[in-house]
Motif scaffolding. Structure first.
Motif, PDB file in Angstrom:
ATOM      1  N   GLU A 113     -13.541   4.410  31.418  1.00  0.00           N
ATOM      2  CA  GLU A 113     -14.579   3.400  31.562  1.00  0.00           C
ATOM      3  C   GLU A 113     -15.916   4.023  31.159  1.00  0.00           C
ATOM      4  N   PRO A 114     -16.458   3.584  30.025  1.00  0.00           N
ATOM      5  CA  PRO A 114     -17.712   4.174  29.546  1.00  0.00           C
ATOM      6  C   PRO A 114     -18.838   4.065  30.561  1.00  0.00           C
ATOM      7  N   PHE A 115     -19.620   5.130  30.622  1.00  0.00           N
ATOM      8  CA  PHE A 115     -20.842   5.209  31.408  1.00  0.00           C
ATOM      9  C   PHE A 115     -20.623   5.153  32.916  1.00  0.00           C
ATOM     10  N   CYS A 116     -19.419   5.436  33.371  1.00  0.00           N
ATOM     11  CA  CYS A 116     -19.166   5.517  34.811  1.00  0.00           C
ATOM     12  C   CYS A 116     -19.462   6.938  35.289  1.00  0.00           C
ATOM     13  N   TRP A 169     -18.459  10.028  33.244  1.00  0.00           N
ATOM     14  CA  TRP A 169     -18.602   9.813  31.806  1.00  0.00           C
ATOM     15  C   TRP A 169     -18.853  11.111  31.047  1.00  0.00           C
ATOM     16  N   GLN A 170     -19.644  12.017  31.589  1.00  0.00           N
ATOM     17  CA  GLN A 170     -19.952  13.261  30.879  1.00  0.00           C
ATOM     18  C   GLN A 170     -18.681  14.034  30.511  1.00  0.00           C
ATOM     19  N   ARG A 184     -15.392  12.488  30.668  1.00  0.00           N
ATOM     20  CA  ARG A 184     -14.428  11.571  30.059  1.00  0.00           C
ATOM     21  C   ARG A 184     -14.731  11.302  28.587  1.00  0.00           C
ATOM     22  N   ARG A 185     -16.003  11.364  28.196  1.00  0.00           N
ATOM     23  CA  ARG A 185     -16.333  11.106  26.799  1.00  0.00           C
ATOM     24  C   ARG A 185     -15.722  12.173  25.896  1.00  0.00           C
ATOM     25  N   GLU A 218     -25.942   5.460  24.167  1.00  0.00           N
ATOM     26  CA  GLU A 218     -26.516   6.603  24.878  1.00  0.00           C
ATOM     27  C   GLU A 218     -27.879   6.985  24.306  1.00  0.00           C
TER      28      GLU A 218
END
Length: 125
Positions: free
Chosen positions: A44-47, A50-51, A53-54, A96
């Motif tokens: 899930e982007p930006f959750c 995120w740092q 998971r991206r 971002e």
């Protein structure tokens, strides 16, 4: 939200090992999810995470592109091509950067868009 599902019922053992290294899932869990068609990974982007998971997102895209993992990425609209996945990654990076720039403008660190310098390295490669 991006979900990654297997496009095969059974991963070859080499793929299972690679996927386990990337995700930390047990071999049994990978096998069970592949057979049942459940997502193996959800990003899930930006959750909150995120740092981290991206980077996993890019690693999965690279492995799919190289033919090393037999996965398909699925978003709200359905399955996507590898090119579509890379497009999503580029879009997320653009969001971002736009957010960083707006924050810098609001905080007075910069006065114009031309003065903006990204706060981090490009993680999309």
């Amino acid at each position: 939200m991006l979900r990654f599902r297997s496009i095969v019922n059974q991963f070859p053992i080499e793929e299972m090992r690679l996927f386990r290294q990337l995700t930390g899932l047990s071999l049994q869990e990978i096998r069970a999810r592949a057979i049942s068609g459940e997502p193996l990974v959800t990003i899930e982007p930006f959750c909150n995470d995120w740092q981290e998971r991206r980077h996993l997102l890019v690693q999965l895209a690279q492995q799919i592109s190289n033919g090393e993992l037999h996965l398909v990425a699925i978003d709200e609209e359905g399955p996507m091509t590898v090119e579509g996945l890379w497009g999503v990654i580029q879009h997320l990076r653009a969001v971002e950067l736009e957010t960083q720039m707006h924050t810098d403008l609001e905080q007075g660190y910069i006065n114009t868009r031309d003065q903006f310098v990204p706060h981090d390295e490009d993680w999309t490669r």
